[in-house]
Design a protein around this motif. Sequence first.
Motif, mmCIF file in Angstrom:
data_model
loop_
_atom_site.group_PDB
_atom_site.id
_atom_site.type_symbol
_atom_site.label_atom_id
_atom_site.label_comp_id
_atom_site.label_asym_id
_atom_site.label_seq_id
_atom_site.Cartn_x
_atom_site.Cartn_y
_atom_site.Cartn_z
ATOM 1 N N SER A 51 0.825 -1.223 0.000
ATOM 2 C CA SER A 51 0.000 0.000 0.000
ATOM 3 C C SER A 51 0.855 1.267 0.000
ATOM 4 O O SER A 51 0.373 2.334 0.399
ATOM 5 C CB SER A 51 -0.922 0.004 1.223
ATOM 6 N N ARG A 52 2.077 1.167 -0.406
ATOM 7 C CA ARG A 52 2.948 2.344 -0.453
ATOM 8 C C ARG A 52 2.530 3.267 -1.605
ATOM 9 O O ARG A 52 1.775 2.888 -2.493
ATOM 10 C CB ARG A 52 4.394 1.913 -0.710
ATOM 11 N N SER A 53 3.095 4.471 -1.610
ATOM 12 C CA SER A 53 3.096 5.261 -2.835
ATOM 13 C C SER A 53 4.524 5.216 -3.340
ATOM 14 O O SER A 53 5.443 5.652 -2.645
ATOM 15 C CB SER A 53 2.696 6.708 -2.560
ATOM 16 N N ALA A 54 4.703 4.665 -4.532
ATOM 17 C CA ALA A 54 6.035 4.689 -5.123
ATOM 18 C C ALA A 54 6.299 6.121 -5.576
ATOM 19 O O ALA A 54 5.367 6.821 -5.978
ATOM 20 C CB ALA A 54 6.092 3.734 -6.305
ATOM 21 N N GLU A 55 7.529 6.567 -5.492
ATOM 22 C CA GLU A 55 7.843 7.936 -5.918
ATOM 23 C C GLU A 55 9.043 7.903 -6.861
ATOM 24 O O GLU A 55 10.087 7.332 -6.539
ATOM 25 C CB GLU A 55 8.128 8.811 -4.693
ATOM 26 N N ARG A 56 8.841 8.452 -8.043
ATOM 27 C CA ARG A 56 9.925 8.529 -9.035
ATOM 28 C C ARG A 56 9.898 9.915 -9.658
ATOM 29 O O ARG A 56 8.880 10.312 -10.235
ATOM 30 C CB ARG A 56 9.738 7.489 -10.153
ATOM 31 N N ASP A 57 11.017 10.617 -9.582
ATOM 32 C CA ASP A 57 11.125 11.965 -10.164
ATOM 33 C C ASP A 57 9.935 12.842 -9.778
ATOM 34 O O ASP A 57 9.401 13.587 -10.609
ATOM 35 C CB ASP A 57 11.188 11.890 -11.708
ATOM 36 N N GLY A 58 9.467 12.711 -8.553
ATOM 37 C CA GLY A 58 8.365 13.552 -8.085
ATOM 38 C C GLY A 58 6.978 13.021 -8.445
ATOM 39 O O GLY A 58 5.975 13.583 -8.035
ATOM 40 N N TRP A 59 6.925 11.937 -9.229
ATOM 41 C CA TRP A 59 5.630 11.323 -9.539
ATOM 42 C C TRP A 59 5.317 10.286 -8.485
ATOM 43 O O TRP A 59 6.138 9.426 -8.209
ATOM 44 C CB TRP A 59 5.664 10.668 -10.927
ATOM 45 N N ARG A 60 4.121 10.379 -7.915
ATOM 46 C CA ARG A 60 3.714 9.376 -6.922
ATOM 47 C C ARG A 60 2.628 8.506 -7.530
ATOM 48 O O ARG A 60 1.683 9.006 -8.123
ATOM 49 C CB ARG A 60 3.161 10.076 -5.671
ATOM 50 N N PHE A 61 2.781 7.209 -7.380
ATOM 51 C CA PHE A 61 1.737 6.305 -7.881
ATOM 52 C C PHE A 61 1.648 5.055 -7.015
ATOM 53 O O PHE A 61 2.601 4.700 -6.321
ATOM 54 C CB PHE A 61 1.966 5.953 -9.361
ATOM 55 N N ASP A 62 0.472 4.408 -7.062
ATOM 56 C CA ASP A 62 0.224 3.211 -6.245
ATOM 57 C C ASP A 62 0.753 1.960 -6.935
ATOM 58 O O ASP A 62 0.906 1.918 -8.143
ATOM 59 C CB ASP A 62 -1.274 2.939 -6.075
ATOM 60 N N ILE A 63 0.893 0.910 -6.126
ATOM 61 C CA ILE A 63 1.102 -0.431 -6.668
ATOM 62 C C ILE A 63 -0.314 -0.954 -6.832
ATOM 63 O O ILE A 63 -0.962 -1.305 -5.854
ATOM 64 C CB ILE A 63 1.905 -1.263 -5.665
ATOM 65 N N GLY A 64 -0.837 -0.938 -8.027
ATOM 66 C CA GLY A 64 -2.290 -1.123 -8.191
ATOM 67 C C GLY A 64 -2.920 0.209 -7.818
ATOM 68 O O GLY A 64 -2.250 1.227 -7.757
ATOM 69 N N GLY A 65 -4.195 0.233 -7.588
ATOM 70 C CA GLY A 65 -4.833 1.467 -7.116
ATOM 71 C C GLY A 65 -5.490 1.121 -5.799
ATOM 72 O O GLY A 65 -6.182 0.115 -5.716
ATOM 73 N N HIS A 66 -5.246 1.923 -4.777
ATOM 74 C CA HIS A 66 -5.720 1.542 -3.445
ATOM 75 C C HIS A 66 -6.913 2.369 -2.977
ATOM 76 O O HIS A 66 -6.772 3.498 -2.539
ATOM 77 C CB HIS A 66 -4.572 1.634 -2.439
ATOM 78 N N ARG A 67 -8.077 1.744 -3.082
ATOM 79 C CA ARG A 67 -9.277 2.388 -2.549
ATOM 80 C C ARG A 67 -9.309 2.208 -1.039
ATOM 81 O O ARG A 67 -8.953 1.139 -0.534
ATOM 82 C CB ARG A 67 -10.527 1.732 -3.131
ATOM 83 N N PHE A 68 -9.735 3.223 -0.343
ATOM 84 C CA PHE A 68 -9.948 3.104 1.097
ATOM 85 C C PHE A 68 -11.441 2.926 1.308
ATOM 86 O O PHE A 68 -12.215 3.856 1.139
ATOM 87 C CB PHE A 68 -9.422 4.348 1.838
ATOM 88 N N PHE A 69 -11.800 1.718 1.616
ATOM 89 C CA PHE A 69 -13.200 1.394 1.821
ATOM 90 C C PHE A 69 -13.243 0.281 2.859
ATOM 91 O O PHE A 69 -12.539 -0.700 2.739
ATOM 92 C CB PHE A 69 -13.830 0.891 0.513
ATOM 93 N N THR A 70 -14.074 0.458 3.889
ATOM 94 C CA THR A 70 -14.152 -0.607 4.889
ATOM 95 C C THR A 70 -15.506 -0.622 5.565
ATOM 96 O O THR A 70 -16.199 0.388 5.623
ATOM 97 C CB THR A 70 -13.059 -0.445 5.966
ATOM 98 N N LYS A 71 -15.837 -1.809 6.030
ATOM 99 C CA LYS A 71 -17.032 -1.937 6.859
ATOM 100 C C LYS A 71 -16.651 -2.045 8.330
ATOM 101 O O LYS A 71 -17.504 -2.215 9.183
ATOM 102 C CB LYS A 71 -17.783 -3.202 6.466
ATOM 103 N N VAL A 72 -15.364 -2.027 8.608
ATOM 104 C CA VAL A 72 -14.915 -2.160 9.993
ATOM 105 C C VAL A 72 -14.746 -0.748 10.567
ATOM 106 O O VAL A 72 -13.807 -0.034 10.202
ATOM 107 C CB VAL A 72 -13.584 -2.957 10.069
ATOM 108 N N GLN A 73 -15.645 -0.381 11.454
ATOM 109 C CA GLN A 73 -15.665 0.999 11.960
ATOM 110 C C GLN A 73 -14.347 1.376 12.635
ATOM 111 O O GLN A 73 -13.849 2.490 12.485
ATOM 112 C CB GLN A 73 -16.847 1.175 12.938
ATOM 113 N N ALA A 74 -13.756 0.422 13.365
ATOM 114 C CA ALA A 74 -12.512 0.725 14.078
ATOM 115 C C ALA A 74 -11.410 1.121 13.099
ATOM 116 O O ALA A 74 -10.569 1.984 13.398
ATOM 117 C CB ALA A 74 -12.088 -0.487 14.905
#
Length: 512
Positions: A51-74
């Motif tokens: 779930s990192r953001s890779a950073e190259r020459d100032g460009w940040r991108f995901d390994i895949g695309g990481h949606r933040f979605f959960t049913k766990v309230q905690a």
Amino acid sequence: MTTAEPAEVDRDTEVVVIGAGPAGLTAAYELGKRGRASTVLEADDVVGGISRSAERDGWRFDIGGHRFFTKVQAVEDLWHEILPDEDFLLRPRMSRIYYNGKFFDYPLKASNALKNLGVLEAGRCVLSYAWARVRPPKDQTNFEGWVSARFGSRLYRTFFKTYTEKVWGVPATEIQADWAAQRIKNLSLASAVLNAVLPKRNQTEITTLIEEFQYPKYGPGMMWERCRELVEAQGSKVLMRTAATTVRHEAGHAVAVVADTEGVRTEYPCSHVVSSMPISTLLKVMDPPVPPEVQAAADGLAYRDFLTVALVMPEEAGFPDNWIYVHSPEVNVGRIQNFGSWSPYLVKDGRTCLGLEYFVFEGDRLWTMPDHELVELGKRELHKLGLADPAKVEAGYVVRCPKAYPVYDDTYKANVQVLRDWLEANAANVHPVGRNGMHKYNNQDHSMYTAMLTVENILGAHHDIWQVNVEAEYHEEKAAEGPEDGGTGRDAPVIPRAAMSAANEKRGRVGA
Ligand SMILES: Cc1cc2nc3c(=O)[nH]c(=O)nc-3n(C[C@H](O)[C@H](O)[C@H](O)COP(=O)(O)OP(=O)(O)OC[C@H]3O[C@@H](n4cnc5c(N)ncnc54)[C@H](O)[C@@H]3O)c2cc1C
């Protein structure tokens, strides 16, 4: 290598956390909130794991695309404790299927599907569906037979076969049908097509998709970079480029973790170990070593690996979707992210960054291809698909992600059980957490939740963390969303071991 030097720690309080991904950092943060110091050992030089953001020459991108979605309230609460609300974007979800030079709306819409398939092809789909009703395939124990029986071979070939095979790297005839049965339930891509081309048919109710999701404005890594700061502010240590290489145990407990920081070995005495490193590797670094049958169980766990080719393009070369599924069999790329659609903060100066995703096996031809050749392959495939002019690519970067997907083959459950039993009997204070840590197809939320419950266990609770993602309340009801990563992407097919081995043997023959 030098002899391991003991680090100065308080033996009574010290918890050693292996890995600074979502699970490891969550464990350290939750421990810190309860006044317990920990030392986090991270092999890489960035936090966030998959779930990192890779950073190259100032460009940040995901390994895949990481949606933040959960049913766990905690977990939801924790995300907002780590990052202030203003750092979250609420993003609309848009993803389409690209096949045969056409974009298919997803969920499929009658007019769009008919237009794209053409009346003739839509008619063929209906005929093949009717044929499957009359003469269903004899063998429906596998994915191909199961799906073809229900929707006809034509729809199966158009919307299921290629993508599924790209993701898992084995023929769809080798994937067991129960995955399809579980995933497809009352909605599938194919039933949506059928609903589209047979509008008057008694239509199956369409499960709502996750229409929007949260996303940190500088990508998922922003969450974990901030979490690291909080953990350090609590007085714990996060040691980068520090790989755990040995877990020493005696009398039923781990007593120390030995780690290697750029050739220097250090021993970290421990009261507990929270481990998010792959459970197969964890068991292999035990000292004294595990017996041969446990070693064999560890060796028996398989993985699917992943690499992304990020291409910087003019903004107009992008598309409005967050990602598109590439069903076209003539290319290797499986999915393409447009990071400009994820967050405007990830792109700049009228340019966007496309993330071409390749599902691979570590060591295969794509995995071992030099970066510049992968960038060229990515450009060629974009051109072949008719999606972008390769001449417009300004820069390209490659990020490889080993062990991206723990594979559920027909022996994995038994193997994991052997490893768990051994740990319980011989190193009960070693707590596996997270995705590869538990060999579970977890998203961030469940990976984090296993860490949160583990911290409570260290402090005296008795949660069964192996039940996270198994109990009904943790199940993603929207499991039928789409191929591979539908819903929140946490179910995976069971793939026979023999098929995995055969696929692995083909290493070197995979590729463009
Ligand atoms: C393509 C793709 C798309 C995804 N999309 C989503 C999504 O949309 N939403 C979502 O919530 N989740 C998504 N996920 C899942 C998410 O990435 C994982 O659930 C999450 O990162 C798992 O966290 P973790 O801490 O358990 O493991 P990891 O992220 O794997 O972190 C483990 C860490 O341990 C370190 N490590 C390993 N071995 C050692 C060692 N010996 N010593 C020290 N450190 C070690 C690694 O370097 C790594 O930093 C996706 C995953 C993939 C592959």
